[in-house]
Design a protein around this motif. Structure first.
Motif, PDB file in Angstrom:
ATOM      1  N   LEU B  19      13.192  44.527  -6.124  1.00 16.66           N
ATOM      2  CA  LEU B  19      12.147  43.721  -6.762  1.00 16.66           C
ATOM      3  C   LEU B  19      11.018  44.667  -7.144  1.00 16.66           C
ATOM      4  O   LEU B  19      10.524  45.434  -6.323  1.00 16.66           O
ATOM      5  CB  LEU B  19      11.654  42.621  -5.810  1.00 16.66           C
ATOM      6  N   ARG B  20      10.617  44.552  -8.427  1.00 14.35           N
ATOM      7  CA  ARG B  20       9.669  45.561  -8.937  1.00 14.35           C
ATOM      8  C   ARG B  20       8.430  44.881  -9.512  1.00 14.35           C
ATOM      9  O   ARG B  20       8.247  44.833 -10.715  1.00 14.35           O
ATOM     10  CB  ARG B  20      10.338  46.397 -10.022  1.00 14.35           C
ATOM     11  N   GLY B  21       7.639  44.306  -8.647  1.00 18.92           N
ATOM     12  CA  GLY B  21       6.410  43.672  -9.108  1.00 18.92           C
ATOM     13  C   GLY B  21       6.645  42.241  -9.566  1.00 18.92           C
ATOM     14  O   GLY B  21       6.304  41.891 -10.701  1.00 18.92           O
ATOM     15  N   LEU B  22       7.234  41.443  -8.697  1.00 17.09           N
ATOM     16  CA  LEU B  22       7.587  40.068  -9.069  1.00 17.09           C
ATOM     17  C   LEU B  22       6.436  39.111  -8.775  1.00 17.09           C
ATOM     18  O   LEU B  22       5.821  39.176  -7.708  1.00 17.09           O
ATOM     19  CB  LEU B  22       8.838  39.641  -8.286  1.00 17.09           C
ATOM     20  N   ASP B  23       6.156  38.244  -9.732  1.00 18.02           N
ATOM     21  CA  ASP B  23       5.128  37.214  -9.561  1.00 18.02           C
ATOM     22  C   ASP B  23       5.771  35.850  -9.775  1.00 18.02           C
ATOM     23  O   ASP B  23       6.585  35.668 -10.682  1.00 18.02           O
ATOM     24  CB  ASP B  23       3.996  37.395 -10.583  1.00 18.02           C
ATOM     25  N   VAL B  57       9.504  45.689   2.393  1.00 15.44           N
ATOM     26  CA  VAL B  57       8.517  45.187   1.435  1.00 15.44           C
ATOM     27  C   VAL B  57       7.501  46.313   1.230  1.00 15.44           C
ATOM     28  O   VAL B  57       6.730  46.650   2.125  1.00 15.44           O
ATOM     29  CB  VAL B  57       7.840  43.903   1.957  1.00 15.44           C
ATOM     30  N   ASN B  58       7.529  46.887   0.051  1.00 19.89           N
ATOM     31  CA  ASN B  58       6.695  48.063  -0.214  1.00 19.89           C
ATOM     32  C   ASN B  58       5.306  47.692  -0.704  1.00 19.89           C
ATOM     33  O   ASN B  58       4.362  48.456  -0.539  1.00 19.89           O
ATOM     34  CB  ASN B  58       7.382  48.967  -1.236  1.00 19.89           C
ATOM     35  N   ALA B  59       5.209  46.519  -1.339  1.00 22.85           N
ATOM     36  CA  ALA B  59       3.896  46.068  -1.830  1.00 22.85           C
ATOM     37  C   ALA B  59       3.985  44.583  -2.144  1.00 22.85           C
ATOM     38  O   ALA B  59       5.068  44.028  -2.271  1.00 22.85           O
ATOM     39  CB  ALA B  59       3.495  46.845  -3.072  1.00 22.85           C
ATOM     40  N   GLY B  60       2.835  43.952  -2.240  1.00 18.76           N
ATOM     41  CA  GLY B  60       2.790  42.555  -2.654  1.00 18.76           C
ATOM     42  C   GLY B  60       2.627  41.587  -1.501  1.00 18.76           C
ATOM     43  O   GLY B  60       2.532  41.987  -0.333  1.00 18.76           O
ATOM     44  N   GLN B  61       2.581  40.326  -1.887  1.00 17.35           N
ATOM     45  CA  GLN B  61       2.304  39.261  -0.913  1.00 17.35           C
ATOM     46  C   GLN B  61       3.200  38.057  -1.187  1.00 17.35           C
ATOM     47  O   GLN B  61       3.559  37.799  -2.339  1.00 17.35           O
ATOM     48  CB  GLN B  61       0.860  38.780  -1.106  1.00 17.35           C
ATOM     49  N   ILE B  62       3.504  37.326  -0.126  1.00 14.41           N
ATOM     50  CA  ILE B  62       4.108  35.998  -0.294  1.00 14.41           C
ATOM     51  C   ILE B  62       3.242  35.033   0.508  1.00 14.41           C
ATOM     52  O   ILE B  62       3.136  35.166   1.741  1.00 14.41           O
ATOM     53  CB  ILE B  62       5.565  35.938   0.205  1.00 14.41           C
ATOM     54  N   LEU B  63       2.639  34.103  -0.174  1.00 12.90           N
ATOM     55  CA  LEU B  63       1.794  33.107   0.503  1.00 12.90           C
ATOM     56  C   LEU B  63       2.484  31.753   0.462  1.00 12.90           C
ATOM     57  O   LEU B  63       2.989  31.336  -0.594  1.00 12.90           O
ATOM     58  CB  LEU B  63       0.423  33.027  -0.174  1.00 12.90           C
ATOM     59  N   PHE B  64       2.494  31.105   1.588  1.00 12.67           N
ATOM     60  CA  PHE B  64       3.093  29.774   1.685  1.00 12.67           C
ATOM     61  C   PHE B  64       2.022  28.851   2.274  1.00 12.67           C
ATOM     62  O   PHE B  64       1.577  29.078   3.403  1.00 12.67           O
ATOM     63  CB  PHE B  64       4.330  29.836   2.593  1.00 12.67           C
ATOM     64  N   ASN B  65       1.606  27.883   1.468  1.00 10.95           N
ATOM     65  CA  ASN B  65       0.453  27.061   1.863  1.00 10.95           C
ATOM     66  C   ASN B  65      -0.754  27.944   2.204  1.00 10.95           C
ATOM     67  O   ASN B  65      -1.511  27.655   3.131  1.00 10.95           O
ATOM     68  CB  ASN B  65       0.795  26.181   3.077  1.00 10.95           C
ATOM     69  N   GLY B  66      -0.852  29.057   1.512  1.00 10.34           N
ATOM     70  CA  GLY B  66      -1.978  29.960   1.704  1.00 10.34           C
ATOM     71  C   GLY B  66      -1.830  30.925   2.859  1.00 10.34           C
ATOM     72  O   GLY B  66      -2.678  31.799   3.059  1.00 10.34           O
ATOM     73  N   GLU B  67      -0.730  30.787   3.627  1.00 11.26           N
ATOM     74  CA  GLU B  67      -0.522  31.673   4.794  1.00 11.26           C
ATOM     75  C   GLU B  67       0.426  32.814   4.430  1.00 11.26           C
ATOM     76  O   GLU B  67       1.315  32.640   3.589  1.00 11.26           O
ATOM     77  CB  GLU B  67       0.074  30.891   5.961  1.00 11.26           C
ATOM     78  N   ASP B  68       0.236  33.939   5.095  1.00 13.01           N
ATOM     79  CA  ASP B  68       1.044  35.131   4.824  1.00 13.01           C
ATOM     80  C   ASP B  68       2.437  34.968   5.421  1.00 13.01           C
ATOM     81  O   ASP B  68       2.647  35.112   6.628  1.00 13.01           O
ATOM     82  CB  ASP B  68       0.330  36.356   5.433  1.00 13.01           C
ATOM     83  N   LEU B  69       3.392  34.666   4.568  1.00 12.27           N
ATOM     84  CA  LEU B  69       4.761  34.420   5.047  1.00 12.27           C
ATOM     85  C   LEU B  69       5.405  35.695   5.591  1.00 12.27           C
ATOM     86  O   LEU B  69       6.199  35.654   6.531  1.00 12.27           O
ATOM     87  CB  LEU B  69       5.589  33.871   3.881  1.00 12.27           C
ATOM     88  N   LEU B  70       5.029  36.840   5.016  1.00  7.43           N
ATOM     89  CA  LEU B  70       5.670  38.103   5.425  1.00  7.43           C
ATOM     90  C   LEU B  70       5.331  38.482   6.864  1.00  7.43           C
ATOM     91  O   LEU B  70       6.031  39.285   7.476  1.00  7.43           O
ATOM     92  CB  LEU B  70       5.253  39.233   4.481  1.00  7.43           C
TER      93      LEU B  70
END
Lengths: 440, 250
Positions: B19-23, B57-70
């Motif tokens: 994954l290379r910068g997925l939004d 996970v080299n960079a980026g965020q996954i937010l679920f209901n505003g919480e950091d899923l990672l």
């Protein structure tokens, strides 16, 4: 030239143990003679060691070093402590026969509720009375194995149980071995005979009372399963964490008879169960399953030799081990098919599940086939839990330990699901869940 | 605030960036379809959202209901309401489907400080859901997915989804290995679970599935990025032109 035998310190210590116990062992005359011969056989071999192929992975000279002095007779305080353990380990509806520190404890047993057709004597009683060489030979029978010889020489008590022809015993018979002492040894032996067409379930439980530690148990069971009879023989060992348990069975299965055997060891520092089953009558069937649950630095060995002596017999063996931390499992099975034992159908699988990098499993299945029209096979696997399976369960909300517990339960289920009667399956499953609960 | 927000996600495995910068942003009540060729990173995205180990996970965020899923373990993500319907559900001999379902359901209820189901209530609930998905009771007594056909395995995934009532459902190629009848049943089950509180991400190669599960948004993924997003008509365009134009654009 006269041969001079040199003895190790451990060897001399065992001589002292036997000499000290001599006056307390039941039986004189013929019985004492058989015991002396058995002890000589033990002395010639000594404690088994790794250069004996059957004991390659369980070197008692290294693991236990020496035989400890015989446990004293249990006093009233010991019996009270034992009673608590008996209650905790009791199988539902079973008729209990209790041995405390190797001595029959009638006050903790249910001898009055034995069913018709079931006769039980204390081994002590039989050995003290017998002048019958055939009977003495049967109850004290041995193989070439040194620990069985030592057991014959030292057995203090146990049971002689006979089930009459055609009797279907409804309630399981549970022999409970309770150890209450520390740094002592217990030698027990039972003889079981099922008449033609008889059916029974016998459970053997090994437990300890609070405060017991570092003890050694050496037990032997001799069983004759008559023609068309069926025996369900279940062995559950949950000794003190630092105890040693060496248990042996010598079982002969008659024509069209059935033996369902299950063994589970879930404690003790050094444990070995060794079974020698001979299918002596045509059309007999054996189902033998075993589960070893191992953690800490425990060493658990299940070894079984199944001898197909006659044609048209079937044997199915499934051995499973779950090993955590620095535990070590040994699963050995040998299937022997004698010349002329045609149409033998035999399989053996040994599987070990390693839960840590330090866990060790030695699986050794062997076939020795001396007939040419047989179906025999064996398989062996060792490995860790499958990460894909763990992730699947975790993705459904199970914690790491709960996911592991479900997978371990599934792994063991393959061996446990064949326990008969079914009521005992739940008892065994509860024991495995208790073991897994302790991991969480 | 979107239910799920993926921001500039870079993920690799064994040193290879997938994954290379997925939004991506998915709101509650929406169904998003992610389409793309093999190797574009669709399954990787589903695995990383659900917490499968082994990815970096080299960079980026996954937010679920505003919480950091990672920052959460896989089981914690599941109990918060993330559900992945697997492309290849595993088989577990010795664990019955029923026992597994009970363990999963009660683990989630326990984590949410809800009362665990009693045995009769649990059995009643499973039977209701199983009947609605044409799953025979005999299947529930068998080893988990052991000897199940492709269709049975996928129906079993949907059964779990229905029982666990997640707020985000990720369906990873749920159509693979299904014949047309099984596809209709599975799609019907999925559609019955659409609600204003729940979001779904449907991952597929093929438009066929989207005839049964009509998405609100379609994304085209290639070489680890979302290349184009649009309405359901984008799936028709893809069928006509294929993925080549998006791979070239990468």
């Amino acid at each position: 030239m006269k041969q001079v035998m040199t003895k190790t310190v451990a060897g001399r210590a065992t001589d002292d143990v036997f000499a000290a116990a001599h006056g307390r062992l039941p039986g004189s005359g013929l019985v004492a003679h058989i015991r002396a011969r058995a002890f000589e056989a033990y002395q010639r071999a000594g404690l088994p060691h790794r250069r004996i192929e059957a004991w390659k992975y369980t070197d008692l000279r290294t693991l236990i070093g020496a035989v400890l002095p015989l446990a004293p007779r249990p006093d009233a305080a010991a019996l009270m402590r034992a009673a608590v353990s008996v209650k905790q380990t009791a199988v539902d509806r079973a008729v209990k026969l209790v041995l405390v520190d190797g001595i029959f404890a009638p006050e903790l047993s249910d001898v009055d509720s034995l069913e018709d057709g079931v006769d039980v004597w204390s081994l002590r009683e039989v050995l003290e009375d017998t002048t019958d060489s055939a009977m003495a030979g049967l109850v004290l029978s041995t193989t070439t194995d040194a620990v069985i010889s030592l057991n014959a020489a030292m057995a203090t008590d146990g049971f002689v149980i006979t089930i009459a022809e055609g009797e279907a015993v409804k309630r399981p018979i549970q022999i409970v071995h309770v150890a209450t002492g520390s740094l002592v040894s217990n030698f027990t032996r039972s003889y079981l005979q099922l008449g033609q067409g008889a059916h029974a379930a016998v459970v053997e439980s090994f437990v300890s009372a609070e405060g017991a530690s570092g003890y050694q148990t050496n037990d032997a069971t001799i069983a004759l399963v008559g023609d068309e009879a069926s025996l369900s023989h279940i062995r559950l060992a949950s000794d003190a964490a630092d105890a040693v348990n060496i248990s042996s069975s010598i079982i002969a299965v008659g024509a069209k008879a059935k033996l369902d055997f299950f063994s589970m060891t879930c404690s003790g520092s050094v444990s070995r169960y060794q079974g020698f089953v001979t299918l002596t009558g045509e059309g007999s069937k054996l189902s033998a399953n075993a589960v070893n649950l191992i953690r800490h630095k425990q060493h658990v060995d299940t070894t079984m030799v199944v001898d197909h002596a006659v044609p048209h017999c079937t044997s199915r063996e499934k051995f499973r081990a779950v090993i955590d931390e620095c535990g070590r499992s040994v699963l050995q099975g040998r299937i022997v098919v004698r010349p002329g034992a045609q149409k033998t159908d035999a399989t053996l699988t040994t599987r070990a599940l390693l839960l840590s990098d330090e866990a060790r499993a030695d699986n050794k299945p062997e076939l020795e086939i001396l007939a040419d029209d047989v179906t025999c096979g064996h398989g062996s696997t060792s490995g860790a839990l499958d990460g894909a399976l763990v992730f699947y369960l975790r993705a459904r909300g199970l914690s790491e330990k709960d996911a592991q517990a479900l997978l371990i339960g599934a792994f063991l289920g393959e061996a446990i699901e064949e326990i008969v009667p079914e009521s005992l399956r739940d008892f065994v499953t509860a024991q495995t869940e208790h073991w897994m609960q302790a991991r969480r | 605030m979107a239910l799920l927000e993926v921001r500039d996600l870079h993920v690799g495995i064994e040193g290879c960036e997938i994954l290379r910068g997925l939004d991506l942003a998915v709101n509650a009540g929406e169904v998003h379809a992610i389409m793309g060729p093999n190797g574009s990173g669709k399954s990787t995205l589903s695995h990383v959202i659900s917490g499968k180990p082994g990815y970096q996970v080299n960079a980026g965020q996954i937010l679920f209901n505003g919480e950091d899923l990672l920052a959460m373990e896989a089981s914690e993500r599941a109990t918060r309401g993330v559900f992945l319907a697997f492309q290849y559900p595993v088989e577990i001999p010795g664990a019955t489907t029923m026992n597994f379902l009970r363990a999963a359901l009660n683990a989630q209820r326990k984590a949410r400080t809800q009362t665990e189901f009693s045995t009769p209530d649990f059995i009643k609930r499973v039977r209701e859901v199983a009947n609605s998905l044409n799953i025979p009771q005999s299947m529930l007594k068998r080893g988990l997915n052991v000897g199940f056909s492709g269709g049975e395995k996928k129906r079993n995934e949907i059964l779990q989804m229905a029982l666990l009532e997640p707020s985000l459902c990720i369906l990873d190629e749920i159509d693979s290995g299904l014949d047309i009848d099984a596809l209709r049943i599975v799609a019907g089950g999925i559609n019955s679970l659409r609600s204003s509180e729940r979001a779904m991400i449907v991952i597929s190669h093929y438009r066929r599935l989207l005839d049964y599960i009509v998405p609100d948004v379609v994304h085209v993924m290639s070489k680890g990025q979302i290349r184009k997003s649009g309405g359901k008509e984008l799936a028709l365009e893809l069928e006509a032109c294929g993925y080549a134009q998006f791979e070239d654009a990468a």
